[in-house]
Design a protein around this motif. Structure first.
Motif, short mmCIF file in Angstrom:
data_model
loop_
_atom_site.label_atom_id
_atom_site.label_comp_id
_atom_site.label_asym_id
_atom_site.label_seq_id
_atom_site.Cartn_x
_atom_site.Cartn_y
_atom_site.Cartn_z
N GLN A 21 0.86 -1.18 0.00
CA GLN A 21 0.00 0.00 0.00
C GLN A 21 0.89 1.23 0.00
O GLN A 21 1.69 1.43 0.92
N LEU A 22 0.75 2.07 -1.03
CA LEU A 22 1.47 3.33 -1.09
C LEU A 22 0.50 4.44 -0.75
O LEU A 22 -0.50 4.64 -1.46
N ALA A 23 0.77 5.16 0.33
CA ALA A 23 -0.06 6.29 0.74
C ALA A 23 0.61 7.57 0.25
O ALA A 23 1.69 7.93 0.73
N PHE A 24 -0.02 8.24 -0.73
CA PHE A 24 0.48 9.52 -1.24
C PHE A 24 -0.12 10.62 -0.39
O PHE A 24 -1.34 10.76 -0.29
N LEU A 25 0.74 11.39 0.26
CA LEU A 25 0.36 12.34 1.29
C LEU A 25 0.68 13.77 0.86
O LEU A 25 1.37 13.99 -0.14
N PRO A 26 0.21 14.77 1.61
CA PRO A 26 0.57 16.16 1.31
C PRO A 26 2.09 16.34 1.30
O PRO A 26 2.84 15.53 1.87
N ASN A 27 2.51 17.42 0.66
CA ASN A 27 3.93 17.77 0.55
C ASN A 27 4.73 16.70 -0.19
O ASN A 27 5.92 16.54 0.03
N ASP A 28 4.05 15.95 -1.06
CA ASP A 28 4.70 14.92 -1.88
C ASP A 28 5.46 13.90 -1.03
O ASP A 28 6.54 13.44 -1.39
N GLU A 29 4.88 13.54 0.07
CA GLU A 29 5.41 12.47 0.91
C GLU A 29 4.69 11.17 0.55
O GLU A 29 3.55 11.18 0.09
#
Length: 186
Positions: free
Chosen positions: A131-139
């Motif tokens: 599972q890849l969680a794409f988060l704010p600030n390109d984290e």
């Protein structure tokens, strides 16, 4: 049977046992192949994702869970396991007038990223996907698991509490106030 013959048979038996132990050990340490699932917690559409150089799908704003591509992970977790994640996302915030801007070819302007992402500790018997969680600030965070983010024992809870458990939605407005650590993605 004399001592020399007995010694040779014992040597062959020992060699056979050593070979079987080696083969069994190899089988136990074979990597596991798992599909990749992308989850978008940012305000940008992500139009292409690659993991370790292999295409792994896309994920729009407020979407997640579709599986595409595969990755190999060690059957036994060891600290330091990473994957290389490359992705292209829209430069504009989803649904804004900025998305009307186009590049010289008439396409929405894209931004490319590459990060080495640590895979959080896992137990191979629980792994159904990466599972890849794409988060704010390109984290980005990587979880080898089979549970939903809403599951109370999902590994994301250690860092984020229940923040990701509330479903896919842009978290930018919550991010600075949430006290989230930013060093987990490099």
């Amino acid at each position: 049977m004399n001592d020399k013959e007995h010694s040779m048979q014992l040597g062959r038996f020992t060699l056979l046992i050593a070979m079987l132990a080696t083969l069994t050990g190899c089988w136990e340490h074979e990597p596991i192949g798992v599909p990749v699932a992308n989850y978008n917690f940012s305000q940008h559409d992500i139009n292409s994702v690659w993991v370790n150089g292999k295409w792994a799908g896309l994920v729009r704003v407020e979407e997640g869970g579709a599986q595409a591509g595969w990755v190999s992970l060690p059957a036994t977790y060891q600290p330091g396991i990473t994957v290389t994640v490359d992705w292209e996302r829209n430069a504009c915030v989803h649904g804004t007038s900025e998305c009307a801007k186009r590049d010289k070819d008439g396409e929405i302007i894209q931004v490319k990223f590459r990060k080495t992402v640590a895979v959080q500790p896992y137990d191979a018997k629980d792994v159904a996907e990466l599972q890849l969680a794409f988060l704010p600030n390109d984290e980005v965070r990587g979880y080898a698991d089979g549970a939903l983010f809403s599951y109370e024992k999902h590994p994301s809870r250690k860092e984020f509490g229940g923040l990701l458990a509330q479903g896919m939605r842009p978290l930018e407005s919550l991010w600075p106030r949430a006290g989230i650590k930013s060093e987990a993605s490099r």
